[in-house]
Design a protein around this motif. Structure first.
Motif, PDB file in Angstrom:
ATOM      1  N   GLU A  32       0.823  -1.225   0.000  1.00  0.00           N
ATOM      2  CA  GLU A  32       0.000   0.000   0.000  1.00  0.00           C
ATOM      3  C   GLU A  32       0.850   1.265   0.000  1.00  0.00           C
ATOM      4  N   ASP A  33       2.016   1.218   0.670  1.00  0.00           N
ATOM      5  CA  ASP A  33       2.907   2.386   0.685  1.00  0.00           C
ATOM      6  C   ASP A  33       3.556   2.596  -0.688  1.00  0.00           C
ATOM      7  N   ILE A  34       3.933   1.488  -1.319  1.00  0.00           N
ATOM      8  CA  ILE A  34       4.519   1.575  -2.661  1.00  0.00           C
ATOM      9  C   ILE A  34       3.506   2.156  -3.638  1.00  0.00           C
ATOM     10  N   LEU A  35       2.292   1.620  -3.621  1.00  0.00           N
ATOM     11  CA  LEU A  35       1.266   2.075  -4.564  1.00  0.00           C
ATOM     12  C   LEU A  35       0.852   3.517  -4.314  1.00  0.00           C
ATOM     13  N   ASP A  36       0.832   3.914  -3.039  1.00  0.00           N
ATOM     14  CA  ASP A  36       0.481   5.298  -2.715  1.00  0.00           C
ATOM     15  C   ASP A  36       1.470   6.267  -3.348  1.00  0.00           C
ATOM     16  N   LEU A  37       2.766   5.981  -3.216  1.00  0.00           N
ATOM     17  CA  LEU A  37       3.775   6.865  -3.788  1.00  0.00           C
ATOM     18  C   LEU A  37       3.752   6.799  -5.315  1.00  0.00           C
ATOM     19  N   LYS A  38       3.551   5.620  -5.851  1.00  0.00           N
ATOM     20  CA  LYS A  38       3.494   5.455  -7.304  1.00  0.00           C
ATOM     21  C   LYS A  38       2.344   6.282  -7.892  1.00  0.00           C
ATOM     22  N   LYS A  39       1.182   6.221  -7.273  1.00  0.00           N
ATOM     23  CA  LYS A  39       0.023   6.980  -7.764  1.00  0.00           C
ATOM     24  C   LYS A  39       0.253   8.487  -7.622  1.00  0.00           C
ATOM     25  N   PHE A  40       0.927   8.889  -6.551  1.00  0.00           N
ATOM     26  CA  PHE A  40       1.232  10.305  -6.338  1.00  0.00           C
ATOM     27  C   PHE A  40       2.122  10.826  -7.465  1.00  0.00           C
ATOM     28  N   ILE A  41       3.120  10.038  -7.837  1.00  0.00           N
ATOM     29  CA  ILE A  41       4.033  10.421  -8.923  1.00  0.00           C
ATOM     30  C   ILE A  41       3.287  10.469 -10.254  1.00  0.00           C
ATOM     31  N   GLU A  42       2.469   9.462 -10.508  1.00  0.00           N
ATOM     32  CA  GLU A  42       1.743   9.397 -11.776  1.00  0.00           C
ATOM     33  C   GLU A  42       0.712  10.515 -11.897  1.00  0.00           C
ATOM     34  N   ALA A  43       0.141  10.945 -10.773  1.00  0.00           N
ATOM     35  CA  ALA A  43      -0.824  12.044 -10.802  1.00  0.00           C
ATOM     36  C   ALA A  43      -0.177  13.346 -11.261  1.00  0.00           C
ATOM     37  N   ALA A  44       1.137  13.441 -11.131  1.00  0.00           N
ATOM     38  CA  ALA A  44       1.873  14.627 -11.589  1.00  0.00           C
ATOM     39  C   ALA A  44       2.336  14.489 -13.035  1.00  0.00           C
ATOM     40  N   GLY A  45       1.908  13.414 -13.702  1.00  0.00           N
ATOM     41  CA  GLY A  45       2.280  13.224 -15.099  1.00  0.00           C
ATOM     42  C   GLY A  45       3.649  12.617 -15.302  1.00  0.00           C
ATOM     43  N   LEU A  46       4.201  11.981 -14.257  1.00  0.00           N
ATOM     44  CA  LEU A  46       5.528  11.359 -14.320  1.00  0.00           C
ATOM     45  C   LEU A  46       5.401   9.881 -13.995  1.00  0.00           C
ATOM     46  N   ARG A  47       6.517   9.167 -14.041  1.00  0.00           N
ATOM     47  CA  ARG A  47       6.469   7.755 -13.660  1.00  0.00           C
ATOM     48  C   ARG A  47       7.623   7.432 -12.712  1.00  0.00           C
ATOM     49  N   TRP A  48       7.393   6.457 -11.853  1.00  0.00           N
ATOM     50  CA  TRP A  48       8.440   5.996 -10.933  1.00  0.00           C
ATOM     51  C   TRP A  48       9.326   5.030 -11.719  1.00  0.00           C
ATOM     52  N   SER A  49      10.458   5.529 -12.190  1.00  0.00           N
ATOM     53  CA  SER A  49      11.310   4.767 -13.100  1.00  0.00           C
ATOM     54  C   SER A  49      12.279   3.847 -12.382  1.00  0.00           C
ATOM     55  N   VAL A  50      12.874   4.327 -11.283  1.00  0.00           N
ATOM     56  CA  VAL A  50      13.939   3.576 -10.592  1.00  0.00           C
ATOM     57  C   VAL A  50      13.764   3.736  -9.091  1.00  0.00           C
ATOM     58  N   VAL A  51      13.975   2.654  -8.369  1.00  0.00           N
ATOM     59  CA  VAL A  51      14.103   2.719  -6.908  1.00  0.00           C
ATOM     60  C   VAL A  51      15.573   2.890  -6.577  1.00  0.00           C
ATOM     61  N   GLU A  52      15.896   3.987  -5.927  1.00  0.00           N
ATOM     62  CA  GLU A  52      17.271   4.201  -5.444  1.00  0.00           C
ATOM     63  C   GLU A  52      17.183   4.733  -4.025  1.00  0.00           C
ATOM     64  N   SER A  53      17.314   3.824  -3.098  1.00  0.00           N
ATOM     65  CA  SER A  53      17.520   2.395  -3.273  1.00  0.00           C
ATOM     66  C   SER A  53      16.709   1.656  -2.224  1.00  0.00           C
ATOM     67  N   VAL A  54      16.733   0.304  -2.327  1.00  0.00           N
ATOM     68  CA  VAL A  54      16.333  -0.534  -1.194  1.00  0.00           C
ATOM     69  C   VAL A  54      17.635  -0.848  -0.462  1.00  0.00           C
ATOM     70  N   PRO A  55      17.882  -0.208   0.688  1.00  0.00           N
ATOM     71  CA  PRO A  55      19.192  -0.376   1.338  1.00  0.00           C
ATOM     72  C   PRO A  55      19.473  -1.826   1.728  1.00  0.00           C
ATOM     73  N   VAL A  56      20.707  -2.254   1.504  1.00  0.00           N
ATOM     74  CA  VAL A  56      21.157  -3.584   1.914  1.00  0.00           C
ATOM     75  C   VAL A  56      21.742  -3.474   3.313  1.00  0.00           C
TER      76      VAL A  56
END
Length: 394
Positions: A43-67
């Motif tokens: 739900e957190d991933i989709l919330d941020l993804k939709k927020f980005i897409e609502a601005a006419g952009l796309r979530w292209s890369v995750v930087e980063s998932v820390p190891v």
């Protein structure tokens, strides 16, 4: 190449509307509020993804998932932490976010000694001063046998610096190396009222028995676990090179040159196992011919960072103009536009200039400075595309 921008989430003072106006196409970001080692919830991933897409952009890369550090040094809980990592990848993949940049640098993500080096034109940039770094290592951190990593001449300069450095300058070095450059990436290695130097020493101790061979072994173990998940969901994992690409604090480095890159790509052969081509990090290593590396690894580079550095004769290096430095960005653009034209690219770091200086941006991530760099890169991209079009017509 897709024009992307590193954006630090909904709290970033640089808004998505601003980015769309300056020609950005894709967003590079992370779930910065999620503590390290915890699973990213769908739900957190989709919330941020939709927020980005609502601005006419796309979530292209995750930087980063820390190891986790425990995965890197091979702690007893690494299997549990790898399971969490795999679940995060699954959740990202199901959400349609398929490119993940990560790093395997022990303890410290990147090292600079000056975040505000003033250039002749009045702008400010990031700088690595080898003597200041050696002073921090030997006199502030007091790492065991640190002096052996420096020449007699360098140690003489360190001792001379000891006679003139102020307490305020010492505090600034600590803040620059341990706190500010790590906090927004690692979610901070310092917690509460913890002494940053002591916290840093504790992290270094975790790697006392980890050499290059052991760190490589731990990376391969990690990749063997996570790459099958990436393959299942059509994802691409791309490791970031060491920054800088030479040993620091006695820690092993395993992503510093062409031999390291080849070893990683061969360790787990998979269409999901790739590289983040960070021209700035690579160009800070005198051993690296950045253009040659691009020719060798363009097809396996799933993400590109375009910036450049200049190395001084004394070992210092400075983040240079995107039109200058050792990286030769226009030649890199020629290579990637021909060999991997759909790859997401972001201008990596920018100078502090004009109103940027008064803003509290994360180090290296100014607005006007990066916008200026993006304009320079866009100009180079236009030249290259015109060249390619002309060649097709002739």
């Amino acid at each position: 190449m897709e024009k992307t921008w590193r954006w630090f989430g909904k709290k970033d003072p640089i808004t998505l509307d601003m980015l769309r106006q300056i020609g950005v196409e894709g967003i590079v970001t992370s779930l910065y509020d999620v503590p390290n080692n915890e699973v990213w919830q769908t739900e957190d991933i989709l919330d941020l993804k939709k927020f980005i897409e609502a601005a006419g952009l796309r979530w292209s890369v995750v930087e980063s998932v820390p190891v986790s550090e425990s995965i890197k040094y091979g702690g007893k809980d690494r299997d549990l932490l790898i399971e969490n990592y795999k679940q995060t990848l699954k959740n990202l993949g199901k959400a349609g976010i398929t490119t993940v940049c990560y790093n395997f640098m022990p303890v410290i993500d990147w090292v600079r000694t000056d975040l505000h080096k003033t250039l002749p034109d009045g702008t400010q940039t990031l700088y690595f001063d080898k003597i200041k770094f050696a002073y921090f290592d030997c006199k502030i951190l007091k790492r065991k046998d640190a002096e052996k990593d420096y020449s007699q001449k360098e140690m003489q300069q360190v001792n001379e610096l000891e006679n003139v450095i102020t307490e305020a300058e010492k505090a600034e070095l600590i803040d620059t190396i341990i706190v500010r450059t790590q906090g927004f990436i690692n979610r901070s290695i310092v917690h509460g009222n913890e002494d940053p130097v002591e916290a840093f020493k504790n992290l270094l101790r975790l790697y006392e028995d980890v050499d290059k061979g052991k760190l490589r072994e731990n990376l391969k173990y990690f990749l063997q676990q996570v790459i099958p998940v990436a393959e299942k969901y059509g994802m691409r994992l791309c490791i970031h090179p060491d920054d800088p690409p030479f040993p620091v604090f006695g820690l092993p480095r395993i992503v510093s040159d062409k031999n390291d890159i080849r070893w990683i790509l061969d360790a787990v052969e998979s269409p999901s196992n790739g590289f983040t081509f960070c021209a700035g990090s690579l160009s800070a290593g005198i051993q690296n011919d950045v253009v040659d590396l691009a020719k060798k690894f363009a097809e396996k580079s799933f993400f590109v960072h375009l910036r450049s550095t200049e190395i001084k004769e004394n070992g210092d290096f400075v983040e240079a103009s995107h039109l200058g430095g050792r990286a030769n960005l226009i030649e890199l653009i020629r290579i990637f536009e021909k060999k991997n034209p759909a790859v997401p690219m972001r201008v990596d770091h920018g100078k502090l200039m004009l109103d940027d200086v008064a803003k509290n941006y994360n180090p290296g991530y100014s607005f006007l400075g990066r916008m200026f760099a993006l304009a320079q890169v866009e100009g180079m991209m236009a030249v290259v595309r015109n060249e390619m079009k002309s060649n097709l017509m002739n």
